[in-house]
Design a protein around this motif. Structure first.
Motif, short mmCIF file in Angstrom:
data_model
loop_
_atom_site.label_atom_id
_atom_site.label_comp_id
_atom_site.label_asym_id
_atom_site.label_seq_id
_atom_site.Cartn_x
_atom_site.Cartn_y
_atom_site.Cartn_z
N LYS A 12 0.84 -1.20 0.00
CA LYS A 12 0.00 0.00 0.00
C LYS A 12 0.87 1.26 0.00
O LYS A 12 0.63 2.20 -0.76
CB LYS A 12 -0.92 -0.02 1.22
N VAL A 13 1.89 1.27 0.85
CA VAL A 13 2.79 2.42 0.93
C VAL A 13 3.53 2.61 -0.39
O VAL A 13 3.69 3.74 -0.89
CB VAL A 13 3.79 2.25 2.09
N ALA A 14 3.94 1.49 -1.00
CA ALA A 14 4.65 1.57 -2.29
C ALA A 14 3.76 2.16 -3.37
O ALA A 14 4.19 3.01 -4.17
CB ALA A 14 5.14 0.19 -2.70
N ILE A 15 2.48 1.74 -3.39
CA ILE A 15 1.55 2.26 -4.40
C ILE A 15 1.25 3.73 -4.14
O ILE A 15 1.15 4.53 -5.09
CB ILE A 15 0.26 1.41 -4.45
N GLU A 16 1.13 4.11 -2.86
CA GLU A 16 0.95 5.53 -2.53
C GLU A 16 2.08 6.37 -3.12
O GLU A 16 1.84 7.39 -3.76
CB GLU A 16 0.96 5.72 -1.00
N ASN A 17 3.30 5.92 -2.89
CA ASN A 17 4.46 6.65 -3.42
C ASN A 17 4.47 6.66 -4.94
O ASN A 17 4.82 7.67 -5.56
CB ASN A 17 5.76 6.02 -2.89
N ASP A 18 4.06 5.54 -5.53
CA ASP A 18 4.00 5.46 -6.99
C ASP A 18 2.97 6.45 -7.55
O ASP A 18 3.20 7.07 -8.59
CB ASP A 18 3.64 4.04 -7.43
N ILE A 19 1.83 6.57 -6.87
CA ILE A 19 0.80 7.52 -7.32
C ILE A 19 1.35 8.94 -7.28
O ILE A 19 1.20 9.72 -8.23
CB ILE A 19 -0.48 7.41 -6.46
N ARG A 20 1.99 9.26 -6.16
CA ARG A 20 2.56 10.61 -5.99
C ARG A 20 3.56 10.92 -7.11
O ARG A 20 3.52 11.98 -7.73
CB ARG A 20 3.22 10.68 -4.61
N GLU A 21 4.45 9.97 -7.35
CA GLU A 21 5.45 10.14 -8.40
C GLU A 21 4.79 10.13 -9.78
O GLU A 21 5.18 10.89 -10.68
CB GLU A 21 6.50 9.02 -8.31
N GLY A 22 3.81 9.25 -9.95
CA GLY A 22 3.15 9.12 -11.25
C GLY A 22 2.44 10.39 -11.69
O GLY A 22 2.42 10.72 -12.88
N LEU A 23 1.87 11.11 -10.73
CA LEU A 23 1.22 12.38 -11.06
C LEU A 23 2.24 13.41 -11.51
O LEU A 23 1.97 14.22 -12.40
CB LEU A 23 0.43 12.89 -9.84
N LEU A 24 3.41 13.37 -10.91
CA LEU A 24 4.49 14.30 -11.30
C LEU A 24 5.09 13.94 -12.66
O LEU A 24 5.50 14.82 -13.42
CB LEU A 24 5.59 14.31 -10.24
N ARG A 25 5.11 12.62 -12.97
CA ARG A 25 5.78 12.16 -14.19
C ARG A 25 4.81 11.88 -15.34
O ARG A 25 5.20 11.28 -16.34
CB ARG A 25 6.58 10.89 -13.88
N ASP A 26 3.56 12.30 -15.20
CA ASP A 26 2.57 12.15 -16.27
C ASP A 26 2.40 10.68 -16.68
O ASP A 26 2.41 10.34 -17.86
CB ASP A 26 2.97 12.99 -17.49
N GLU A 27 2.23 9.81 -15.70
CA GLU A 27 2.05 8.38 -15.99
C GLU A 27 0.58 8.01 -16.19
O GLU A 27 0.28 6.92 -16.68
CB GLU A 27 2.63 7.54 -14.84
N PHE A 28 -0.34 8.90 -15.80
CA PHE A 28 -1.77 8.58 -15.86
C PHE A 28 -2.40 9.07 -17.16
O PHE A 28 -1.94 10.04 -17.77
CB PHE A 28 -2.50 9.22 -14.68
N ASP A 29 -3.45 8.40 -17.57
CA ASP A 29 -4.25 8.80 -18.72
C ASP A 29 -5.72 8.81 -18.32
O ASP A 29 -6.11 8.26 -17.29
CB ASP A 29 -4.07 7.80 -19.88
N VAL A 30 -6.54 9.42 -19.17
CA VAL A 30 -7.99 9.32 -19.02
C VAL A 30 -8.54 8.66 -20.28
O VAL A 30 -8.23 9.08 -21.40
CB VAL A 30 -8.63 10.71 -18.82
N TRP A 31 -9.32 7.60 -20.08
CA TRP A 31 -10.01 6.91 -21.18
C TRP A 31 -11.49 7.22 -21.08
O TRP A 31 -11.98 7.69 -20.04
CB TRP A 31 -9.76 5.40 -21.11
N TYR A 32 -12.19 6.95 -22.18
CA TYR A 32 -13.59 7.36 -22.27
C TYR A 32 -14.47 6.22 -22.76
O TYR A 32 -14.16 5.58 -23.77
CB TYR A 32 -13.70 8.57 -23.23
N GLN A 33 -15.57 5.98 -22.02
CA GLN A 33 -16.54 4.97 -22.47
C GLN A 33 -17.79 5.67 -22.98
O GLN A 33 -18.40 6.47 -22.26
CB GLN A 33 -16.90 4.01 -21.35
N PRO A 34 -18.18 5.38 -24.23
CA PRO A 34 -19.36 6.04 -24.79
C PRO A 34 -20.65 5.76 -24.02
O PRO A 34 -20.83 4.67 -23.46
CB PRO A 34 -19.44 5.45 -26.21
N ILE A 35 -21.51 6.74 -24.00
CA ILE A 35 -22.88 6.62 -23.49
C ILE A 35 -23.79 6.93 -24.67
O ILE A 35 -23.61 7.95 -25.34
CB ILE A 35 -23.13 7.61 -22.34
N VAL A 36 -24.74 6.03 -24.96
CA VAL A 36 -25.56 6.19 -26.16
C VAL A 36 -27.02 6.46 -25.82
O VAL A 36 -27.50 6.09 -24.74
CB VAL A 36 -25.47 4.94 -27.09
#
Length: 262
Positions: A12-36
């Motif tokens: 858990k602590v490792a993932i917390e640190n990864d999230i913190r670093e990931g936000l700084l290093r642009d590791e995240f994306d946003v994907w989109y699911q259509p609504i019809v």
């Protein structure tokens, strides 16, 4: 047992640190699911979903990191990232509405409404195209804050959806009190309509109540044509699920939209 607990805590602590670093290093994306639209089958909106594809230790699914982000407080930064990115991505696609999930931790933030207003202003995204999704558990546990936040967000021009309807303590009374624009019937209920008569009856009743209250109804988790037809006939306004499309990156969404329009 202690070793297992310690291992889980270290992860858990490792993932917390990864999230913190990931936000700084642009590791995240946003994907989109259509609504019809349930009648025309035309894409009328999308739901924004966070993804973590560039994590150095390997991609993690949202279920593996969202809860950790919430308990650590990192959900505020992660949620703002999703909202900003989604508004930026969808701003040029003026025919589509945008739905974004809001975590209870974000909703508790007394400055949250101002943060939403800042994103809308900075991205030039029209407020009437944005819908924020909240879960009923938080609303019921924090009714006064919820009423205040919903009122403030509606004053900005955004819509509010009640997500995962059918999984908790759903009641007509609080639907009326909180004046949601949309309710989203959870896939755990909507996904049963093709083989469970009780589920089908509950969905039908929910749609009639929501319609009487002037709310739009979205059914989630549509996986086959029979479900799609049954939910359309029952009166759902919008449909969402893998039957129509899996979530996709913004470039793929643009191509998907062009093919449907072409």
């Amino acid at each position: 047992y202690d070793a297992e607990l310690n291992s889980a805590r270290e992860r858990k602590v490792a993932i917390e640190n990864d999230i913190r670093e990931g936000l700084l290093r642009d590791e995240f994306d946003v994907w989109y699911q259509p609504i019809v639209d349930a009648r025309s089958q035309e894409m009328v909106g999308v739901e924004a979903l966070v993804r973590w594809p560039r994590r150095p230790a390997g991609a993690l699914p949202p279920d593996a990191f969202i809860t950790i982000a919430e308990t650590s407080g990192l959900i505020h930064a992660l949620g703002q990232f999703v909202l900003r990115r989604a508004c930026r991505d969808l701003q040029p696609l003026s025919d589509l509405k945008l739905s974004v999930n809001i975590s209870p931790a974000q909703f508790r933030d007394p400055d949250f409404e101002n943060k939403v207003a800042d994103v809308l202003r900075d991205s030039h995204f029209p407020a009437h195209r944005l819908q924020l999704e909240i879960t009923e558990t938080y609303v019921l546990e924090n009714p006064e804050r919820s009423l205040s936040a919903i009122g403030n967000l509606k004053a900005l021009g955004t819509a509010i959806a009640l997500d995962d309807f059918g999984t908790g303590y759903s009641s007509i009374g609080y639907l009326r009190r909180f004046n949601f624009d949309t309710i989203k019937i959870d896939k755990s209920l909507a996904g049963l309509v093709d083989h469970d008569e009780q589920a089908a009856a509950l969905v039908g009743g929910t749609i009639r109540i929501a319609s009487a209250l002037g709310m739009t109804v979205v059914a989630e988790g549509i996986e086959n044509e029979k479900q799609m037809k049954l939910l359309s006939l029952a009166g759902c306004d919008r449909l969402q699920g893998f039957f129509f499309s899996a979530p996709m990156p913004i470039d793929a969404l643009r191509q998907h939209r062009q093919r449907r329009q072409g």
